[in-house]
Design an enzyme around this catalytic site. Structure first.
Site, PDB file in Angstrom:
ATOM      1  N   GLU A  69       0.869  -1.187   0.000  1.00 40.03           N
ATOM      2  CA  GLU A  69       0.000   0.000   0.000  1.00 40.03           C
ATOM      3  C   GLU A  69       0.902   1.233   0.000  1.00 40.03           C
ATOM      4  O   GLU A  69       1.861   1.301   0.750  1.00 40.03           O
ATOM      5  CB  GLU A  69      -0.923  -0.032   1.235  1.00 40.03           C
ATOM      6  CG  GLU A  69      -1.734   1.207   1.487  1.00 40.03           C
ATOM      7  CD  GLU A  69      -2.606   1.666   0.328  1.00 40.03           C
ATOM      8  OE1 GLU A  69      -3.459   0.899  -0.132  1.00 40.03           O
ATOM      9  OE2 GLU A  69      -2.411   2.814  -0.118  1.00 40.03           O
ATOM     10  N   ASP A 118      -7.689   2.197  -8.306  1.00 42.85           N
ATOM     11  CA  ASP A 118      -8.158   3.484  -8.843  1.00 42.85           C
ATOM     12  C   ASP A 118      -8.392   3.351 -10.352  1.00 42.85           C
ATOM     13  O   ASP A 118      -7.518   2.860 -11.065  1.00 42.85           O
ATOM     14  CB  ASP A 118      -7.121   4.569  -8.534  1.00 42.85           C
ATOM     15  CG  ASP A 118      -6.845   4.655  -7.028  1.00 42.85           C
ATOM     16  OD1 ASP A 118      -7.810   4.545  -6.249  1.00 42.85           O
ATOM     17  OD2 ASP A 118      -5.671   4.804  -6.627  1.00 42.85           O
TER      18      ASP A 118
HETATM   19  C1  LIG Z   1      -9.878   2.533  -4.012  1.00 44.34           C
HETATM   20  S1  LIG Z   1      -8.771   2.023  -2.783  1.00 44.34           S
HETATM   21  C2  LIG Z   1      -9.215   0.303  -2.492  1.00 44.34           C
HETATM   22  C3  LIG Z   1      -8.651  -0.224  -1.208  1.00 44.34           C
HETATM   23  C4  LIG Z   1      -8.939  -1.718  -0.946  1.00 44.34           C
HETATM   24  N1  LIG Z   1      -8.297  -2.563  -1.921  1.00 44.34           N
HETATM   25  C5  LIG Z   1     -10.421  -1.968  -0.912  1.00 44.34           C
HETATM   26  O1  LIG Z   1     -10.930  -2.564  -1.874  1.00 44.34           O
HETATM   27  O2  LIG Z   1     -11.063  -1.580   0.078  1.00 44.34           O
HETATM   28  C6  LIG Z   1      -7.265   1.834  -3.713  1.00 44.34           C
HETATM   29  C7  LIG Z   1      -6.048   1.671  -2.822  1.00 44.34           C
HETATM   30  O3  LIG Z   1      -4.922   1.347  -3.625  1.00 44.34           O
HETATM   31  C8  LIG Z   1      -3.830   2.156  -3.222  1.00 44.34           C
HETATM   32  N2  LIG Z   1      -2.984   2.303  -4.415  1.00 44.34           N
HETATM   33  C9  LIG Z   1      -3.320   2.918  -5.556  1.00 44.34           C
HETATM   34  N3  LIG Z   1      -2.312   2.858  -6.447  1.00 44.34           N
HETATM   35  C10 LIG Z   1      -1.318   2.177  -5.834  1.00 44.34           C
HETATM   36  C11 LIG Z   1      -0.021   1.806  -6.223  1.00 44.34           C
HETATM   37  N4  LIG Z   1       0.467   2.130  -7.426  1.00 44.34           N
HETATM   38  N5  LIG Z   1       0.739   1.112  -5.356  1.00 44.34           N
HETATM   39  C12 LIG Z   1       0.261   0.801  -4.113  1.00 44.34           C
HETATM   40  N6  LIG Z   1      -0.971   1.144  -3.679  1.00 44.34           N
HETATM   41  C13 LIG Z   1      -1.750   1.815  -4.530  1.00 44.34           C
HETATM   42  C14 LIG Z   1      -4.453   3.449  -2.755  1.00 44.34           C
HETATM   43  O4  LIG Z   1      -3.607   4.176  -1.907  1.00 44.34           O
HETATM   44  C15 LIG Z   1      -5.697   2.942  -2.056  1.00 44.34           C
HETATM   45  O5  LIG Z   1      -5.466   2.628  -0.708  1.00 44.34           O
END
Ligand SMILES: C[S@@+](CC[C@H](N)C(=O)[O-])C[C@H]1O[C@@H](n2cnc3c(N)ncnc32)[C@H](O)[C@@H]1O
Length: 214
Positions: A69, A118
């Site tokens: 994360e 995202d």
């Molecule tokens: C929309 S949230 C979903 C969180 C979790 N997977 C859920 O379904 O509840 C997307 C998560 O992915 C993390 N994230 C996005 N791009 C990332 C990357 N390139 N590397 C690591 N984490 C990432 C964001 O910080 C965020 O916490």
């Protein structure tokens, strides 16, 4: 995800540091010898607040799960859940998923989870999507032949885009559904998933498998 800054983040990180890997590059190629006794090595990219992380680690005790994360203010909540549940088969890494090949050697992984990443709408930002071809190449290197990506999203355009990329990049698709919970809840829900499901939003899911001979 916009996450409010945690006031006492350093103290909370220190308290939960038993589940944090601070120098993951040192474990590249050595995960199995460092954490012996597990049948499989799984990774979750973008674990957010970590309900899925703890739920999955508890449900699959014979796999070692590494949650990645890039936002520590979210990850601390996931870490605290794992500590509270006294899970021994899960660790966390504060890192961008783009660096996956710096911490896992070629073929070291059995499975990657990508949940509700995202969507990055618009062509300009498409390469930032965690299912863009550039990322799929990184995952292909880190996964063993026959290794799998388990992908879930609420976002239909992202799902369609991802199915296309998986197919074009030579992954074998299975378990493809546009309404995972149509007949009642299935599997372990993520924090985002639970919220979307409670609002009646259908959840898309698929499994993409790396070719056995690749
Ligand atoms: C929309 S949230 C979903 C969180 C979790 N997977 C859920 O379904 O509840 C997307 C998560 O992915 C993390 N994230 C996005 N791009 C990332 C990357 N390139 N590397 C690591 N984490 C990432 C964001 O910080 C965020 O916490």
């Amino acid at each position: 995800m916009r996450m409010r800054k945690k006031k006492n983040l350093p103290q909370r990180m220190e308290k939960a540091s038993g589940v944090l890997i601070k120098t993951p590059e040192e474990l590249c190629g050595k995960w199995r010898e460092t954490f012996p006794g597990y049948e499989a090595l799984h990774v979750e990219l973008g674990c957010g607040k970590g309900s899925f992380t703890s739920g999955t680690a508890a449900a699959i005790p014979n796999a070692f799960l590494v949650a990645v994360e890039k936002v520590p203010d979210a990850m601390i909540m996931a870490m605290e859940k794992a500590v509270a549940a006294e899970l021994t088969n899960v660790r966390f890494i504060d890192m961008d998923a783009a660096k996956i090949n710096e911490i896992f050697a070629d073929g070291e992984l059995d499975r990657i989870y990508i949940n509700f990443c995202d969507p990055w709408p618009g062509k300009k930002h498409a390469k930032r999507r965690l299912t863009a071809p550039g990322f799929l190449e990184l995952y292909k290197k880190a996964l063993k032949p026959g290794g799998e990506i388990h992908f879930k999203t609420d976002n239909r355009p992202l799902f369609e885009y991802s199915l296309e990329q998986f197919t074009e990049c030579g992954w074998q698709l299975s378990e493809v559904t546009g309404n995972l919970h149509e007949n009642g809840p299935v599997g372990i829900m993520t924090d985002y998933e639970a919220k979307f499901h409670s609002e009646g939003v259908p959840i898309n899911r698929c499994v993409a498998k790396k070719a056995e001979e690749a």
